[in-house]
Design an enzyme around this catalytic site. Structure first.
Site, short mmCIF file in Angstrom:
data_model
loop_
_atom_site.label_atom_id
_atom_site.label_comp_id
_atom_site.label_asym_id
_atom_site.label_seq_id
_atom_site.Cartn_x
_atom_site.Cartn_y
_atom_site.Cartn_z
N SER A 263 0.84 -1.20 0.00
CA SER A 263 0.00 0.00 0.00
C SER A 263 0.87 1.24 0.00
O SER A 263 2.07 1.17 0.27
CB SER A 263 -0.88 0.00 1.24
OG SER A 263 -0.08 0.25 2.38
N LYS A 264 0.24 2.37 -0.31
CA LYS A 264 0.92 3.67 -0.27
C LYS A 264 1.57 3.87 1.09
O LYS A 264 2.67 4.36 1.21
CB LYS A 264 -0.13 4.78 -0.42
CG LYS A 264 -0.39 5.20 -1.81
CD LYS A 264 -1.08 6.56 -1.83
CE LYS A 264 -2.41 6.59 -1.12
NZ LYS A 264 -3.23 7.76 -1.40
N ARG A 265 0.82 3.47 2.11
CA ARG A 265 1.30 3.66 3.49
C ARG A 265 2.59 2.90 3.76
O ARG A 265 3.45 3.35 4.49
CB ARG A 265 0.23 3.27 4.50
CG ARG A 265 -0.53 4.47 5.00
CD ARG A 265 -1.99 4.24 5.23
NE ARG A 265 -2.76 5.14 4.41
CZ ARG A 265 -3.43 4.81 3.31
NH1 ARG A 265 -3.45 3.63 2.91
NH2 ARG A 265 -4.08 5.69 2.58
N ASP A 266 2.74 1.71 3.12
CA ASP A 266 3.97 0.94 3.31
C ASP A 266 5.17 1.77 2.87
O ASP A 266 6.22 1.74 3.49
CB ASP A 266 3.96 -0.34 2.45
CG ASP A 266 3.03 -1.40 3.01
OD1 ASP A 266 2.77 -1.34 4.22
OD2 ASP A 266 2.59 -2.26 2.23
N GLY A 267 4.99 2.48 1.76
CA GLY A 267 6.09 3.29 1.23
C GLY A 267 6.56 4.29 2.26
O GLY A 267 7.75 4.36 2.59
#
Ligand code: GLU
Length: 507
Positions: A263-267
């Site tokens: 997910s974007k959040r992982d980035g």
């Protein structure tokens, strides 16, 4: 393959392009090129509430950067346009109406309040979020429960309504996925999806089928998250055009991050890019980092994406675009999730850094250096420096550190790395080296190295112990290519100046 190969990437312009999205583009592109077919981009913007300004341009800029340009699109033209669904609005209603006439769909007049009431009234512990489906549809306000006259009157009065598919009970629909093989669904488990919304826009389900037919799509490839919608699409194909017209499907595996779906959040959490290019959401202001700005080469980016879910069955990992076109096959795409590993991604980039030639890198390095206000030398010198340092750069952005000392005096000198072993003899050695270099009439790496070693030997010093201090003097830190090559490039005046400056600091 009898039909001409025509594939599409069908993004909704709702934000930046995630790794998974670009991989979908790539697999479509490779497949089209392999079979001499057409690759088109269709903008699926029927959900006006999710429309984000700038997202469409971003998608095309990304495809350009990746070198995955479509043959047909809003920007590239083509004879199956318009390529933006909002501009095809008029074409969808008649298909929805036809489905109603044929008994495969119905008008539903339920208001948002009535729908909410349904969700409350039919909620049970076993079914906490009831759906508008075959168990419930006969309790709602639609053309199945109302008389023909009442329905006609409501329509004539312009009452807000949607058109829903009437999912048949107890049928099995199946199709052969090019990756997963035979996939079957029980129609009874799928709700009566809206096909045409109250604003007259189609939903994705209707639009995708109508447009894939209209654009003569031979193969429809998309992410695994669309698999649950497949039964609705298959039925629509069956009802509207006939199953023999349906494209062949393939659903690509998810890309997994450190904890499940990437997910974007992982980035943001783990410090790696997730989007192809930087993206700033105009609504929320949220910024997501991109591979491009992080310093990835598009050659490496598409190579690493190709291998996120596909392999040829050999040990080979580095593939050029041409090789990918030749070797790629849908049958070798895995059905299970592909784990993204940022360290491996960087490895791909480093490999490509070694492979691409100096001229390929020159414009990018020039841009990077001027961005950092580092004076960029003439082309010949820049080419020489790129050639010397590129194998040491994992990311393009590493060029700043790896090459700026050639063009500007280092801002800091890591004298701490030299001090512990510094002594009088070394101080004298460098003083003598300065005198020697001042008199040198040839200034090339070979001569500089010979003179250096000779002075060391006369003074009974090991050249190995003098190299690190020399490097620190010229570069500022413990990195960079051969130290005599550096000296040869930065020239007599600067070499001497840098030695003297550091000698002062070490006194
Ligand atoms: N518009 C869909 C999306 O945003 C496309 C799915 C498909 O390719 O059918 O991903």
């Amino acid at each position: 393959m009898s039909k001409r190969v025509r594939v599409r990437f069908a993004p909704s312009p709702t934000g930046g392009l995630h790794l998974g999205g670009v991989r979908t583009v790539l697999y479509n592109y490779l497949f089209a090129k392999k079979y001499g077919g057409d690759f088109l981009v269709r903008i699926e913007d029927t959900d006006q509430t999710r429309y984000v300004p700038g997202a469409e341009e971003y998608i095309f800029d990304t495809l350009k950067w990746c070198g995955l340009e479509p043959d047909e699109s809003v920007q590239h033209g083509g004879s199956y346009g318009p390529y933006r669904q909002s501009e095809r609005k008029e074409s969808y209603r008649r298909y929805a109406e036809q489905l109603v006439q044929d008994g495969h769909a119905y008008y539903a007049f339920d208001t948002p309040e009535e729908l909410e009431k349904m969700r409350q009234d039919f909620k049970t512990p076993e079914n906490p979020s009831p759906q508008y489906d075959q168990t419930i549809r006969m309790k709602m306000r639609n053309s199945l429960t109302l008389s023909r006259e009442d329905t006609a009157a409501l329509l004539a009065a312009g009452t807000r309504h949607v058109i829903r598919i009437k999912m048949p009970a107890g049928e099995t629909v199946s199709f052969t996925d090019m990756i997963r093989g035979e996939v079957s669904f029980d129609t009874g488990t799928v709700d009566d999806k809206v096909l045409l919304k109250a604003d007259g826009m189609p939903t994705y389900h209707l639009a995708v089928v109508v447009d894939d037919q209209g654009m003569q799509i031979s193969h429809a490839f998309r992410g695994e998250e669309w698999l649950p919608s497949a039964p609705v699409h298959i039925l629509l194909w069956k009802y509207l055009f006939g199953l023999d017209q349906m494209p062949q499907w393939a659903h690509f595996p998810l890309i997994l991050g450190p904890n499940g779906k990437l997910s974007k959040r992982d980035g943001a959490k783990y410090g790696f890019p997730v989007f192809a290019m930087n993206w700033a959401d105009p609504k929320t202001g949220e910024r997501t980092e991109g591979f491009k700005e992080k310093g990835f080469l598009p050659e490496a980016f598409i190579n690493l994406l190709a291998l996120l879910g596909w392999n040829e069955g050999t040990e080979q990992e580095i593939y050029s675009r041409e090789e990918l076109i030749e070797k790629f096959s849908m049958e070798r795409v895995h059905s299970s999730g592909a784990k993204f590993d940022y360290e491996k991604a960087k490895w791909f980039n480093h490999e490509w850094m070694k492979r691409v030639d100096v001229h390929r890198l020159k414009p990018e390095v020039k841009a990077l250096l001027s961005e950092k206000a580092i004076p960029v030398p003439d082309d010949k010198l820049l080419e020489k420096v790129i050639g010397l340092v590129k194998d040491r750069c994992t990311l393009l952005t590493d060029f700043v550190e790896q090459s700026s000392f050639f063009f500007a005096t280092p801002e800091t000198i890591d004298t701490g790395a030299v001090k512990p072993k510094w002594n009088e003899a070394k101080q004298l050695f460098f003083a003598e080296l300065v005198r020697n270099y001042e008199l040198a009439d040839t200034w090339d790496a070979h001569t500089l190295e010979n003179n250096f070693k000779e002075i060391a030997s006369v003074n009974d010093l090991k050249p190995g112990e003098l190299m690190l201090p020399f490097r620190i003097m010229l570069v500022g830190g413990k990195f960079g290519p051969g130290v005599f090559e550096i000296a040869a490039i930065i020239g007599k005046t600067d070499t001497i100046k840098r030695i003297e400056t550091t000698l002062q600091l070490l006194k």
